[in-house]
Scaffold this motif. Structure first.
Motif, PDB file in Angstrom:
ATOM      1  N   ILE A 215       0.856  -1.053   0.112  1.00 59.23           N
ATOM      2  CA  ILE A 215      -0.007   0.122   0.125  1.00 59.23           C
ATOM      3  C   ILE A 215       0.897   1.199   0.304  1.00 59.23           C
ATOM      4  CG2 ILE A 215      -1.714   1.246   1.405  1.00 59.23           C
ATOM      5  CD1 ILE A 215      -2.725  -1.248   2.255  1.00 59.23           C
ATOM      6  N   ARG A 218       2.501   1.905  -3.397  1.00 64.01           N
ATOM      7  CA  ARG A 218       1.766   2.339  -4.424  1.00 64.01           C
ATOM      8  C   ARG A 218       1.849   3.680  -4.896  1.00 64.01           C
ATOM      9  NH1 ARG A 218      -3.913   0.617  -2.204  1.00 64.01           N
ATOM     10  NH2 ARG A 218      -3.918   2.596  -1.647  1.00 64.01           N
TER      11      ARG A 218
ATOM     12  N   PRO B   9     -22.084   8.515   0.861  1.00 65.38           N
ATOM     13  CA  PRO B   9     -22.273   9.438   1.856  1.00 65.38           C
ATOM     14  C   PRO B   9     -23.481  10.514   1.970  1.00 65.38           C
ATOM     15  CG  PRO B   9     -20.226   9.553   0.556  1.00 65.38           C
ATOM     16  CD  PRO B   9     -21.154   8.500   0.196  1.00 65.38           C
ATOM     17  N   HIS B  85     -16.510   4.356   1.921  1.00 61.72           N
ATOM     18  CA  HIS B  85     -15.702   5.441   2.344  1.00 61.72           C
ATOM     19  C   HIS B  85     -16.246   5.661   3.708  1.00 61.72           C
ATOM     20  CE1 HIS B  85     -13.828   6.048  -1.696  1.00 61.72           C
ATOM     21  NE2 HIS B  85     -12.995   6.518  -1.023  1.00 61.72           N
ATOM     22  N   LEU B  89     -14.431   6.174   7.442  1.00 60.67           N
ATOM     23  CA  LEU B  89     -14.721   7.439   8.139  1.00 60.67           C
ATOM     24  C   LEU B  89     -15.237   7.207   9.597  1.00 60.67           C
ATOM     25  CD1 LEU B  89     -15.342  10.063   5.501  1.00 60.67           C
ATOM     26  CD2 LEU B  89     -13.266   9.471   6.622  1.00 60.67           C
ATOM     27  N   ASN B 149      -2.764  11.052   2.157  1.00 63.90           N
ATOM     28  CA  ASN B 149      -3.681  10.495   1.274  1.00 63.90           C
ATOM     29  C   ASN B 149      -4.840   9.768   2.086  1.00 63.90           C
ATOM     30  OD1 ASN B 149      -4.857   8.347  -0.455  1.00 63.90           O
ATOM     31  ND2 ASN B 149      -3.713   9.424  -2.079  1.00 63.90           N
ATOM     32  N   ASP B 151      -7.430   7.585   1.285  1.00 62.53           N
ATOM     33  CA  ASP B 151      -7.419   6.230   1.144  1.00 62.53           C
ATOM     34  C   ASP B 151      -6.322   5.403   1.560  1.00 62.53           C
ATOM     35  OD1 ASP B 151      -9.919   6.685  -0.144  1.00 62.53           O
ATOM     36  OD2 ASP B 151      -9.435   5.632  -1.912  1.00 62.53           O
ATOM     37  N   THR B 152      -4.976   5.881   1.415  1.00 65.54           N
ATOM     38  CA  THR B 152      -3.937   5.058   2.240  1.00 65.54           C
ATOM     39  C   THR B 152      -3.897   5.146   3.649  1.00 65.54           C
ATOM     40  OG1 THR B 152      -2.675   6.113   0.361  1.00 65.54           O
ATOM     41  CG2 THR B 152      -1.534   5.128   2.040  1.00 65.54           C
ATOM     42  N   ASP B 155      -6.689   2.620   4.498  1.00 68.42           N
ATOM     43  CA  ASP B 155      -6.126   1.244   4.244  1.00 68.42           C
ATOM     44  C   ASP B 155      -5.165   0.688   5.479  1.00 68.42           C
ATOM     45  OD1 ASP B 155      -7.218   0.416   2.021  1.00 68.42           O
ATOM     46  OD2 ASP B 155      -5.415   1.512   0.709  1.00 68.42           O
ATOM     47  N   ARG B 230     -14.321  15.835   4.052  1.00 63.14           N
ATOM     48  CA  ARG B 230     -13.945  15.247   2.855  1.00 63.14           C
ATOM     49  C   ARG B 230     -14.787  15.883   1.660  1.00 63.14           C
ATOM     50  NH1 ARG B 230     -11.718  10.027   2.993  1.00 63.14           N
ATOM     51  NH2 ARG B 230     -11.648   9.841   0.377  1.00 63.14           N
ATOM     52  N   ARG B 231     -15.799  16.147   1.926  1.00 60.89           N
ATOM     53  CA  ARG B 231     -16.520  16.755   0.696  1.00 60.89           C
ATOM     54  C   ARG B 231     -15.932  18.277   0.269  1.00 60.89           C
ATOM     55  NH1 ARG B 231     -20.925  17.099  -2.424  1.00 60.89           N
ATOM     56  NH2 ARG B 231     -22.135  19.157  -2.439  1.00 60.89           N
ATOM     57  N   ARG B 233     -12.819  19.137   1.123  1.00 59.69           N
ATOM     58  CA  ARG B 233     -11.526  19.252   0.206  1.00 59.69           C
ATOM     59  C   ARG B 233     -12.039  18.721  -1.222  1.00 59.69           C
ATOM     60  NH1 ARG B 233      -8.624  15.300   3.753  1.00 59.69           N
ATOM     61  NH2 ARG B 233     -10.329  15.448   4.894  1.00 59.69           N
ATOM     62  N   ALA B 234     -12.863  17.943  -1.500  1.00 59.48           N
ATOM     63  CA  ALA B 234     -12.889  17.419  -2.793  1.00 59.48           C
ATOM     64  C   ALA B 234     -13.547  18.565  -3.678  1.00 59.48           C
ATOM     65  CB  ALA B 234     -13.837  16.184  -2.799  1.00 59.48           C
ATOM     66  N   LEU B 235     -14.324  19.282  -3.242  1.00 58.19           N
ATOM     67  CA  LEU B 235     -14.931  20.361  -3.804  1.00 58.19           C
ATOM     68  C   LEU B 235     -13.668  21.494  -4.189  1.00 58.19           C
ATOM     69  CD1 LEU B 235     -18.202  21.366  -1.925  1.00 58.19           C
ATOM     70  CD2 LEU B 235     -17.914  20.281  -4.334  1.00 58.19           C
ATOM     71  N   ALA B 237     -10.462  20.904  -4.298  1.00 57.16           N
ATOM     72  CA  ALA B 237      -9.625  20.311  -5.340  1.00 57.16           C
ATOM     73  C   ALA B 237     -10.371  20.505  -6.778  1.00 57.16           C
ATOM     74  CB  ALA B 237      -9.447  18.687  -5.047  1.00 57.16           C
ATOM     75  N   ARG B 238     -11.696  20.078  -6.855  1.00 58.97           N
ATOM     76  CA  ARG B 238     -12.173  20.256  -8.194  1.00 58.97           C
ATOM     77  C   ARG B 238     -12.166  21.806  -8.996  1.00 58.97           C
ATOM     78  NH1 ARG B 238     -18.216  18.271  -9.125  1.00 58.97           N
ATOM     79  NH2 ARG B 238     -18.665  20.319  -7.980  1.00 58.97           N
TER      80      ARG B 238
ATOM     81  N   ALA C 196     -12.161  14.548 -10.955  1.00 57.37           N
ATOM     82  CA  ALA C 196     -11.996  14.452  -9.349  1.00 57.37           C
ATOM     83  C   ALA C 196     -11.163  13.107  -9.100  1.00 57.37           C
ATOM     84  CB  ALA C 196     -13.446  14.301  -8.779  1.00 57.37           C
ATOM     85  N   GLN C 199     -10.557   8.906  -4.587  1.00 62.69           N
ATOM     86  CA  GLN C 199     -11.155   9.056  -3.274  1.00 62.69           C
ATOM     87  C   GLN C 199     -12.126  10.159  -3.089  1.00 62.69           C
ATOM     88  OE1 GLN C 199      -7.938   9.572  -4.335  1.00 62.69           O
ATOM     89  NE2 GLN C 199      -6.913  10.723  -3.166  1.00 62.69           N
ATOM     90  N   ASP C 200     -12.220  11.034  -3.832  1.00 60.00           N
ATOM     91  CA  ASP C 200     -13.016  12.335  -3.782  1.00 60.00           C
ATOM     92  C   ASP C 200     -14.398  11.918  -4.322  1.00 60.00           C
ATOM     93  OD1 ASP C 200     -11.146  13.508  -2.323  1.00 60.00           O
ATOM     94  OD2 ASP C 200     -10.658  15.101  -3.942  1.00 60.00           O
ATOM     95  N   ALA C 202     -16.805   9.814  -4.468  1.00 62.87           N
ATOM     96  CA  ALA C 202     -17.993   9.618  -3.560  1.00 62.87           C
ATOM     97  C   ALA C 202     -18.458  10.622  -2.859  1.00 62.87           C
ATOM     98  CB  ALA C 202     -17.573   8.498  -2.712  1.00 62.87           C
ATOM     99  N   PHE C 203     -17.667  11.702  -2.647  1.00 58.90           N
ATOM    100  CA  PHE C 203     -17.974  12.677  -1.762  1.00 58.90           C
ATOM    101  C   PHE C 203     -18.526  13.861  -2.696  1.00 58.90           C
ATOM    102  CE2 PHE C 203     -15.345  10.342   0.606  1.00 58.90           C
ATOM    103  CZ  PHE C 203     -15.875  10.118   1.895  1.00 58.90           C
ATOM    104  N   LEU C 204     -18.547  13.898  -4.108  1.00 54.39           N
ATOM    105  CA  LEU C 204     -18.882  15.087  -4.734  1.00 54.39           C
ATOM    106  C   LEU C 204     -20.786  14.877  -4.984  1.00 54.39           C
ATOM    107  CD1 LEU C 204     -16.100  15.534  -7.009  1.00 54.39           C
ATOM    108  CD2 LEU C 204     -16.639  17.130  -5.237  1.00 54.39           C
TER     109      LEU C 204
END
Lengths: 218, 242, 204
Positions: A215, A218, B9, B85, B89, B149, B151-152, B155, B230-231, B233-235, B237-238, C196, C199-200, C202-204
């Motif tokens: 992991i 990766r 989510p 996820h 979480l 990260n 996901d890492t 894991d 997380r959401r 952060r994802a937004l 990033a987008r 995206a 890992q992101d 699922a959250f959008l």
């Protein structure tokens, strides 16, 4: 695999390899204890098995982050991952090399340091036996911790925090063998338990370490 | 309709938004009822006097300290197998709650132990096991926060949780072997008649229910927070990508 | 046997950087990957080498046939040149390190500690490692960094010999290597549409 083991052993004994650091640390801990608790022989001889075990454990802990971090930094780990060696084999060999360069010297040095702590005569054998059976488990568990923290910049302290609770069963059974041996009591039960823990850890934990390392690569 | 739908989510947040107020109110009601009942409307123990009443905090907290880890283990397994996820979480969200329950169990135990055993702390197997459990929680939380990260991190912490569970059980037996201890045997079990009598038993049950509800409410709330973090952060990033 | 890549998408930190990459690499052929910094050359090579899973698509004929050389050479500074090379030879189950030493002009340095080599010499040692792996597909990430002109020529000659023996090479580089057999593969058109990270999602 043997090539990897030999390389790690060779690196450990060359300058800067850190061989002997663990041993020196073991010596320091053992010397500091009488300063801390006082020079009374009765007390020292009572706590000697436990102190030797704690010292060995800390000395082991000190060198854990070198198991994988150096190979990670210079890229060897990536190259090893593409080599025809199973990851489980790599982590097992790494743990074995760590034991040979850290655990085994501790086992051999323990009787000498036992003299400093007035270890009772009956205790020498059992301190050595318990360390010989228990320290391989410490190396294998430590490799798991090293695999978990391999990519992290300041993984050292985290590594200790992760590994210490995992060391509890080994420490308890190991120190119990040494203590009972020193007091002339029967050691069979804790020795079997210690052997069981070590055998289980050596047999199963490399799979977890390998999974974690994959992991992280990766 | 499958339980896995809640692994989404958005669905999780929507559902928990509905049930969270009810669970929270139920938790507060149960805790208030159970604790007031236990503290003020039960007789003193003939041997331990009124100190025994800390039991209404101590026992449920100790139970939940272990159950929280068990819940994290299940959530970690779900993450490893199905990679939902929300599951990862939820495990992350449960850790500080479990750690806090462990501290409550240890602290109330010390308060109880002082008058009963004449000491705040003894290296008794149960006490020691809980201390070790607390260390496990610390390591788990530290690993989560150390890895960038997401996901890492999920894991690695899942595997740590699995391995840690095995070692926690090993430690439990090791510690039992190591010291026989002062702690009284289990006060609550379903099959034995040697248990505490019904007068103490019913308020204790209510308290336990309160702690379970409190745990569920806190985990839901914290999981929602993790999801929203997380959401966002994802937004972000987008946003940066566009 | 051919290295076949079909509709490969690769990701960095969960974000796809390249998609729809397809190529074949036959024995005796070399493919040079070109593209601006950050376009995903390194990620592609790591994926082909099996260090990270493909985001999408398939790779055939890789696995145990790949010899991978990255930015770091995996050298131990406290081991000599010979010891470093012999170690990798043993890991890959080969024995003869003499041709590798000769082809990369390392014979005079054989007993030097790797830590005392210059950057270019280290790089040469890192590339000599490829020869002792005995593997047919070389996957090389910027192999000529810190090499001077003479060393680049040594390297190109080694690659050409490898190709002549039926090997193949996949190389990410910016310079002209002087390998006429090599085809150029421009990665720019395969830039992935912005999206995206997995890992992101699922959250959008």
């Amino acid at each position: 695999m043997i090539a990897l083991l030999l390389r790690d052993l060779r690196l450990a004994v060359r300058a800067g390899g850190g061989f002997g650091l663990g041993l020196a640390f073991f010596l320091i801990v053992t010397v500091l204890v009488p300063f801390g608790v006082g020079p009374e022989t009765g007390l020292l001889s009572r706590i000697a098995p436990g102190v030797l075990w704690i010292g060995a454990l800390l000395a082991c802990l000190l060198s854990l982050d070198r198991i994988l971090a150096l190979d990670w930094e210079d890229g060897s780990l990536d190259l090893l991952a593409t080599a025809p060696l199973p990851m489980e084999g790599i982590v097992t060999v790494k743990a074995l090399a760590h034991w040979l360069t850290t655990g085994l010297p501790l086992v051999l040095a323990a009787p000498l340091l036992g003299v400093l702590l007035s270890l009772p005569p009956g205790g020498y054998l059992w301190v050595m036996v318990s360390l010989a059976v228990g320290t391989p488990a410490l190396s294998v568990i430590g490799t798991f911790g090293a695999a978990l923290t391999v990519g992290l910049k300041r993984g050292g302290l985290l590594l200790s925090l992760l590994v210490l609770p995992l060391y509890v069963p080994t420490l308890i059974f190991g120190a119990e063998v040494a203590r009972r041996g020193a007091e002339g009591l029967a050691v069979e039960t804790p020795l079997l338990m210690l052997g069981g823990v070590s055998a289980g850890v050596i047999a199963l934990l490399p799979f977890a370490s390998a999974a974690v390392l994959r992991i992280n690569l990766r | 309709m499958s339980i896995w739908e809640y692994a989404n989510p958005v669905k999780f947040i929507r559902t928990t938004d509905v049930v969270l107020p009810w669970i929270s109110v139920a938790a507060v009601l149960c805790l208030a009822t159970g604790l007031v009942w236990g503290f003020f409307f039960t007789p003193d123990d003939y041997r331990q006097g009124s100190t025994v009443k800390i039991f209404y905090l101590h026992v449920p907290a100790a139970m939940m300290a272990i159950n929280a880890w068990a819940m994290m283990l299940v959530a970690s397994l779900v993450w490893i197998v199905r990679r939902h996820h929300v599951s990862a979480l939820a495990a992350r969200a449960a850790a500080p709650v479990g750690a806090t329950f462990t501290v409550i169990a240890l602290a109330t135990g010390a308060l109880w132990g002082q008058p009963m055993w004449g000491t705040w702390w003894a290296w008794d197997p149960r006490l020691t096991s809980f201390l070790v459990l607390f260390l496990f929680y610390l390591g788990y939380m530290a690993l989560w926060s150390a890895i960038e990260n997401d996901d890492t991190a999920a894991d690695l912490t899942s595997i740590l949780c699995l391995v840690g569970s095995v070692f926690a059980i090993l430690s439990r037996y090791a510690v039992l072997f190591w010291n026989q201890g002062l702690h009284q045997g289990a006060s609550l079990s379903l099959d034995k008649q040697e248990n505490v009598s019904d007068i103490f038993w019913y308020p204790a049950l209510v308290c336990i229910a309160g702690f379970v509800l409190l745990f569920v409410a806190l985990v839901f709330l914290r999981t929602q927070t993790e999801i929203r973090a997380r959401r966002s952060r994802a937004l972000l990033a987008r946003e940066r990508q566009a | 046997m051919m290295l076949t890549v079909r509709d490969l998408a690769v990701s960095r930190g969960g974000v796809p950087v390249l998609e729809g990459v397809s190529f074949d690499l036959a024995p005796g052929r070399a493919l040079v990957l070109r593209g601006p910094n950050g376009c995903g050359k390194t990620t592609t090579l790591r994926t082909v080498a099996g260090l990270q899973p493909p985001f999408e698509g398939t790779i055939e004929g890789a696995g145990e046939r790949i010899a991978y050389a990255a930015h770091s050479d995996g050298l131990k500074s406290m081991l000599s040149v010979t010891e470093n090379l012999r170690f990798w030879a043993q890991v890959f189950g080969t024995t003869d390190i003499a041709p590798a030493l000769r082809d990369f002009d390392l014979e005079g340095l054989a007993d030097r500690l790797a830590g005392n080599l210059s950057a270019g010499q280290k790089r040469r040692l890192g590339l000599a490692r490829l020869m002792v792996t005995g593997r047919p597909v070389w996957v090389l990430d910027e192999p000529t960094v810190s090499l001077d002109t003479a060393s680049v020529a040594l390297f190109a000659a080694a690659v050409r010999r490898h190709l002549a023996e039926g090997g193949s090479a996949l190389i990410a580089t910016h310079i002209d290597l002087g390998i006429p057999e090599a085809e150029i593969f421009d990665m720019t058109p395969y830039k992935a549409a912005p999206r995206a990270a997995v890992q992101d999602e699922a959250f959008l």
